[in-house]
Design a protein around this motif. Structure first.
Motif, PDB file in Angstrom:
ATOM      1  N   CYS A  16       0.868  -1.174   0.000  1.00 43.51           N
ATOM      2  CA  CYS A  16       0.000   0.000   0.000  1.00 43.51           C
ATOM      3  C   CYS A  16       0.901   1.219   0.000  1.00 43.51           C
ATOM      4  CB  CYS A  16      -0.905   0.011   1.226  1.00 43.51           C
ATOM      5  SG  CYS A  16      -1.997   1.456   1.302  1.00 43.51           S
ATOM      6  N   HIS A  17       0.908   1.941  -1.094  1.00 44.79           N
ATOM      7  CA  HIS A  17       1.795   3.091  -1.242  1.00 44.79           C
ATOM      8  C   HIS A  17       1.261   4.287  -0.452  1.00 44.79           C
ATOM      9  CE1 HIS A  17       4.291   1.279  -4.373  1.00 44.79           C
ATOM     10  NE2 HIS A  17       3.176   0.780  -4.866  1.00 44.79           N
ATOM     11  N   ILE A  18       2.101   4.838   0.414  1.00 45.98           N
ATOM     12  CA  ILE A  18       1.747   6.069   1.109  1.00 45.98           C
ATOM     13  C   ILE A  18       1.869   7.218   0.116  1.00 45.98           C
ATOM     14  CG2 ILE A  18       2.387   7.659   2.960  1.00 45.98           C
ATOM     15  CD1 ILE A  18       3.469   5.243   4.495  1.00 45.98           C
ATOM     16  N   MET A  19       0.804   7.976  -0.053  1.00 42.92           N
ATOM     17  CA  MET A  19       0.774   9.033  -1.067  1.00 42.92           C
ATOM     18  C   MET A  19       0.431  10.388  -0.422  1.00 42.92           C
ATOM     19  SD  MET A  19      -1.306   9.174  -4.700  1.00 42.92           S
ATOM     20  CE  MET A  19      -2.944   9.317  -3.961  1.00 42.92           C
ATOM     21  N   PRO A  20       1.444  11.142   0.015  1.00 48.60           N
ATOM     22  CA  PRO A  20       1.168  12.508   0.462  1.00 48.60           C
ATOM     23  C   PRO A  20       0.657  13.321  -0.718  1.00 48.60           C
ATOM     24  CG  PRO A  20       3.407  11.805   1.037  1.00 48.60           C
ATOM     25  CD  PRO A  20       2.872  10.834   0.057  1.00 48.60           C
ATOM     26  N   CYS A  21      -0.344  14.144  -0.486  1.00 45.29           N
ATOM     27  CA  CYS A  21      -0.932  14.912  -1.575  1.00 45.29           C
ATOM     28  C   CYS A  21      -0.342  16.316  -1.618  1.00 45.29           C
ATOM     29  CB  CYS A  21      -2.450  14.976  -1.431  1.00 45.29           C
ATOM     30  SG  CYS A  21      -3.224  13.347  -1.558  1.00 45.29           S
ATOM     31  N   CYS A  22      -0.104  16.787  -2.819  1.00 47.86           N
ATOM     32  CA  CYS A  22       0.478  18.105  -3.029  1.00 47.86           C
ATOM     33  C   CYS A  22      -0.616  19.110  -3.342  1.00 47.86           C
ATOM     34  CB  CYS A  22       1.500  18.062  -4.161  1.00 47.86           C
ATOM     35  SG  CYS A  22       0.790  17.596  -5.765  1.00 47.86           S
ATOM     36  N   PHE A  23      -0.215  20.389  -3.373  1.00 49.61           N
ATOM     37  CA  PHE A  23      -1.167  21.429  -3.758  1.00 49.61           C
ATOM     38  C   PHE A  23      -0.556  22.435  -4.717  1.00 49.61           C
ATOM     39  CE2 PHE A  23       0.594  22.080   0.478  1.00 49.61           C
ATOM     40  CZ  PHE A  23       1.221  23.313   0.380  1.00 49.61           C
ATOM     41  N   ASP A  24       0.765  22.362  -4.902  1.00 52.33           N
ATOM     42  CA  ASP A  24       1.450  23.230  -5.860  1.00 52.33           C
ATOM     43  C   ASP A  24       2.766  22.582  -6.256  1.00 52.33           C
ATOM     44  OD1 ASP A  24       3.107  23.603  -3.667  1.00 52.33           O
ATOM     45  OD2 ASP A  24       2.645  25.735  -3.411  1.00 52.33           O
ATOM     46  N   LEU A  26       5.899  23.378  -5.500  1.00 53.60           N
ATOM     47  CA  LEU A  26       6.885  23.230  -4.431  1.00 53.60           C
ATOM     48  C   LEU A  26       6.554  22.045  -3.531  1.00 53.60           C
ATOM     49  CD1 LEU A  26       9.384  24.162  -2.932  1.00 53.60           C
ATOM     50  CD2 LEU A  26       7.954  25.790  -1.661  1.00 53.60           C
ATOM     51  N   SER A  27       5.290  21.900  -3.139  1.00 53.23           N
ATOM     52  CA  SER A  27       4.938  20.771  -2.280  1.00 53.23           C
ATOM     53  C   SER A  27       5.165  19.447  -3.007  1.00 53.23           C
ATOM     54  CB  SER A  27       3.489  20.894  -1.797  1.00 53.23           C
ATOM     55  OG  SER A  27       2.581  20.986  -2.882  1.00 53.23           O
ATOM     56  N   ALA A  28       4.898  19.392  -4.305  1.00 52.72           N
ATOM     57  CA  ALA A  28       5.152  18.178  -5.085  1.00 52.72           C
ATOM     58  C   ALA A  28       6.645  17.882  -5.144  1.00 52.72           C
ATOM     59  CB  ALA A  28       4.588  18.331  -6.494  1.00 52.72           C
ATOM     60  N   LYS A  29       7.431  18.921  -5.283  1.00 54.10           N
ATOM     61  CA  LYS A  29       8.891  18.759  -5.348  1.00 54.10           C
ATOM     62  C   LYS A  29       9.433  18.194  -4.035  1.00 54.10           C
ATOM     63  CE  LYS A  29      12.675  21.354  -7.439  1.00 54.10           C
ATOM     64  NZ  LYS A  29      13.021  22.649  -8.075  1.00 54.10           N
ATOM     65  N   LEU A  30       8.914  18.681  -2.916  1.00 52.61           N
ATOM     66  CA  LEU A  30       9.344  18.183  -1.616  1.00 52.61           C
ATOM     67  C   LEU A  30       8.953  16.718  -1.435  1.00 52.61           C
ATOM     68  CD1 LEU A  30       8.418  21.243   0.639  1.00 52.61           C
ATOM     69  CD2 LEU A  30      10.700  20.549  -0.105  1.00 52.61           C
ATOM     70  N   ILE A  31       7.770  16.347  -1.892  1.00 47.38           N
ATOM     71  CA  ILE A  31       7.336  14.955  -1.803  1.00 47.38           C
ATOM     72  C   ILE A  31       8.300  14.051  -2.571  1.00 47.38           C
ATOM     73  CG2 ILE A  31       5.526  13.343  -2.560  1.00 47.38           C
ATOM     74  CD1 ILE A  31       3.517  15.671  -1.960  1.00 47.38           C
ATOM     75  N   ALA A  32       8.682  14.461  -3.766  1.00 47.33           N
ATOM     76  CA  ALA A  32       9.615  13.673  -4.567  1.00 47.33           C
ATOM     77  C   ALA A  32      10.992  13.617  -3.907  1.00 47.33           C
ATOM     78  CB  ALA A  32       9.724  14.263  -5.967  1.00 47.33           C
ATOM     79  N   GLN A  33      11.447  14.751  -3.358  1.00 47.50           N
ATOM     80  CA  GLN A  33      12.759  14.793  -2.708  1.00 47.50           C
ATOM     81  C   GLN A  33      12.836  13.850  -1.510  1.00 47.50           C
ATOM     82  OE1 GLN A  33      13.314  18.938  -1.790  1.00 47.50           O
ATOM     83  NE2 GLN A  33      13.917  19.490  -3.878  1.00 47.50           N
ATOM     84  N   GLY A  35      11.468  10.995  -1.378  1.00 46.66           N
ATOM     85  CA  GLY A  35      11.482   9.618  -1.838  1.00 46.66           C
ATOM     86  C   GLY A  35      10.145   8.941  -2.015  1.00 46.66           C
ATOM     87  N   TYR A  36       9.049   9.701  -1.992  1.00 49.11           N
ATOM     88  CA  TYR A  36       7.746   9.085  -2.222  1.00 49.11           C
ATOM     89  C   TYR A  36       7.588   8.761  -3.711  1.00 49.11           C
ATOM     90  CZ  TYR A  36       6.534  10.256   2.556  1.00 49.11           C
ATOM     91  OH  TYR A  36       6.511  10.331   3.915  1.00 49.11           O
ATOM     92  N   ILE A  71       2.743  21.449 -11.554  1.00 48.51           N
ATOM     93  CA  ILE A  71       3.245  20.334 -10.746  1.00 48.51           C
ATOM     94  C   ILE A  71       4.031  19.345 -11.590  1.00 48.51           C
ATOM     95  CG2 ILE A  71       2.511  18.323  -9.397  1.00 48.51           C
ATOM     96  CD1 ILE A  71       0.142  20.126  -8.426  1.00 48.51           C
ATOM     97  N   THR A  72       3.502  18.965 -12.741  1.00 50.38           N
ATOM     98  CA  THR A  72       4.216  17.995 -13.574  1.00 50.38           C
ATOM     99  C   THR A  72       5.495  18.581 -14.153  1.00 50.38           C
ATOM    100  OG1 THR A  72       2.832  18.578 -15.492  1.00 50.38           O
ATOM    101  CG2 THR A  72       2.134  16.694 -14.153  1.00 50.38           C
ATOM    102  N   ASP A  73       5.567  19.896 -14.299  1.00 45.23           N
ATOM    103  CA  ASP A  73       6.803  20.531 -14.743  1.00 45.23           C
ATOM    104  C   ASP A  73       7.887  20.483 -13.669  1.00 45.23           C
ATOM    105  OD1 ASP A  73       5.846  21.179 -17.235  1.00 45.23           O
ATOM    106  OD2 ASP A  73       5.429  23.279 -16.771  1.00 45.23           O
ATOM    107  N   ALA A  74       7.466  20.387 -12.406  1.00 48.36           N
ATOM    108  CA  ALA A  74       8.408  20.480 -11.290  1.00 48.36           C
ATOM    109  C   ALA A  74       8.914  19.129 -10.803  1.00 48.36           C
ATOM    110  CB  ALA A  74       7.762  21.230 -10.125  1.00 48.36           C
ATOM    111  N   THR A  75       8.245  18.036 -11.179  1.00 47.19           N
ATOM    112  CA  THR A  75       8.636  16.726 -10.678  1.00 47.19           C
ATOM    113  C   THR A  75       8.321  15.657 -11.715  1.00 47.19           C
ATOM    114  OG1 THR A  75       8.341  15.143  -8.875  1.00 47.19           O
ATOM    115  CG2 THR A  75       6.409  16.394  -9.546  1.00 47.19           C
ATOM    116  N   THR A  76       8.999  14.524 -11.589  1.00 46.42           N
ATOM    117  CA  THR A  76       8.797  13.433 -12.550  1.00 46.42           C
ATOM    118  C   THR A  76       8.045  12.256 -11.948  1.00 46.42           C
ATOM    119  OG1 THR A  76      10.953  12.467 -11.995  1.00 46.42           O
ATOM    120  CG2 THR A  76      10.875  14.026 -13.846  1.00 46.42           C
ATOM    121  N   ILE A  77       7.744  12.277 -10.653  1.00 40.30           N
ATOM    122  CA  ILE A  77       6.983  11.162 -10.090  1.00 40.30           C
ATOM    123  C   ILE A  77       5.536  11.241 -10.592  1.00 40.30           C
ATOM    124  CG2 ILE A  77       8.446  10.982  -8.043  1.00 40.30           C
ATOM    125  CD1 ILE A  77       6.244  12.352  -6.439  1.00 40.30           C
ATOM    126  N   PRO A  78       4.843  10.106 -10.674  1.00 45.62           N
ATOM    127  CA  PRO A  78       3.470  10.119 -11.182  1.00 45.62           C
ATOM    128  C   PRO A  78       2.550  11.023 -10.361  1.00 45.62           C
ATOM    129  CG  PRO A  78       4.305   7.875 -11.074  1.00 45.62           C
ATOM    130  CD  PRO A  78       5.306   8.727 -10.371  1.00 45.62           C
TER     131      PRO A  78
END
Length: 290
Positions: A16-24, A26-33, A35-36, A71-78
């Motif tokens: 079960c993948h833990i999926m923190p949700c982003c809102f912009d 920067l938050s998406a970038k931090l989630i990727a950084q 390791g999610y 968000i998709t411009d800032a990170t490569t995770i799905p």
């Protein structure tokens, strides 16, 4: 792999993948950084962040799509994007799916709420008829298949909020039909107990998503239990937004008293935003040093 291919691979894993949700971005970038493996653009949090207003259908399709692109411009995770009700009839749903795919979303959520939709854990929400709900998912799946014929890809996350108004049985029946229509991921919103969560997962095929709102109607269970129940994804739509808002309020109150609460080191702040990467890359070009 593309983000959609990566998401498809993640859904096949026995976890079960833990999926923190982003809102912009920067938050998406931090989630990727941190390791999610994936994230979700929370409509509640995006509405609060972008327009400072509640998630009550106030953000337009264009505003939501722009947020997805950032968000998709800032990170490569799905990224799973919140497509709400599809912004109109079945043809609008198809346009929304196509827009999210073009913007780089790995999946899009389409729900059966009556427009204007509401946050799933707030009062006053209602769902459309079965026929209209099925038409929305059918249109989303048709557009997904049409996009695949053009070598573009996106998954469909089909959500039902019928538990609130019509009971768990109706919600499960709707979700089962969503699966028959071809939805890739199923989401029954707001089951009210662990037993209801287990009934959802044992009754429905394929990957399922749990939505964990701290203080909401669904129990906030440990990830190991969510996996045992049968969920593939555990979404946490408000955790980062709530933490960010609490930190900002705490800092603002401290500054009023001429205090300086602990905060992220300036060097770490610059690195996480991307200054270090920028300077490392720009060093290859003489004109960038002027």
């Amino acid at each position: 792999m593309t983000p959609t291919e990566t998401l498809r691979h993640l859904l096949k894993q026995d976890t079960c993948h833990i999926m923190p949700c982003c809102f912009d971005a920067l938050s998406a970038k931090l989630i990727a950084q941190e390791g999610y493996a994936l994230t979700f653009m929370s409509g509640f949090a995006a509405s609060a962040s972008r327009i400072g207003a509640p998630d009550l259908g106030l953000m337009s399709y264009a505003e939501v799509l722009d947020q997805v692109r950032n968000i998709t411009d800032a990170t490569t995770i799905p990224l799973i994007g919140d497509g709400d009700t599809g912004y109109g009839n079945a043809m609008n749903v198809r346009r929304t799916v196509a827009g999210f795919a073009k913007a780089g979303a790995a999946a899009i959520m389409i729900e059966d709420q009556l427009a204007p939709k509401r946050c799933g854990h707030t009062p006053g929400k209602a769902v459309v008829s079965r026929d209209e709900a099925f038409d929305r998912v059918r249109a989303a799946v048709d557009e997904r298949d049409a996009l695949r014929a053009q070598d573009r890809d996106i998954l469909i996350l089909a959500r039902t909020d019928a538990r609130h108004e019509h009971g768990l049985g109706e919600a499960i029946e709707r979700a089962a039909t969503f699966a028959e229509l071809g939805a890739d991921i199923l989401f029954v919103e707001a089951p009210r107990s662990e037993q209801e969560m287990r009934e959802v997962c044992t009754s429905l095929p394929g990957p399922k998503m749990a939505n964990i709102v701290e203080g909401g109607e669904t129990p906030d269970l440990p990830n190991a239990i969510l996996h045992d129940i049968g969920y593939s994804i555990a979404a946490y739509p408000l955790s980062l937004m709530a933490a960010a808002m609490q930190a900002m309020v705490t800092t603002l109150r401290a500054m009023r008293d001429d205090e300086r609460p602990a905060q992220m080191d300036f060097a770490d702040l610059r690195a996480r935003i991307g200054f270090d990467d920028y300077y490392a890359t720009s060093g290859r070009y003489r004109s960038s040093q002027r």
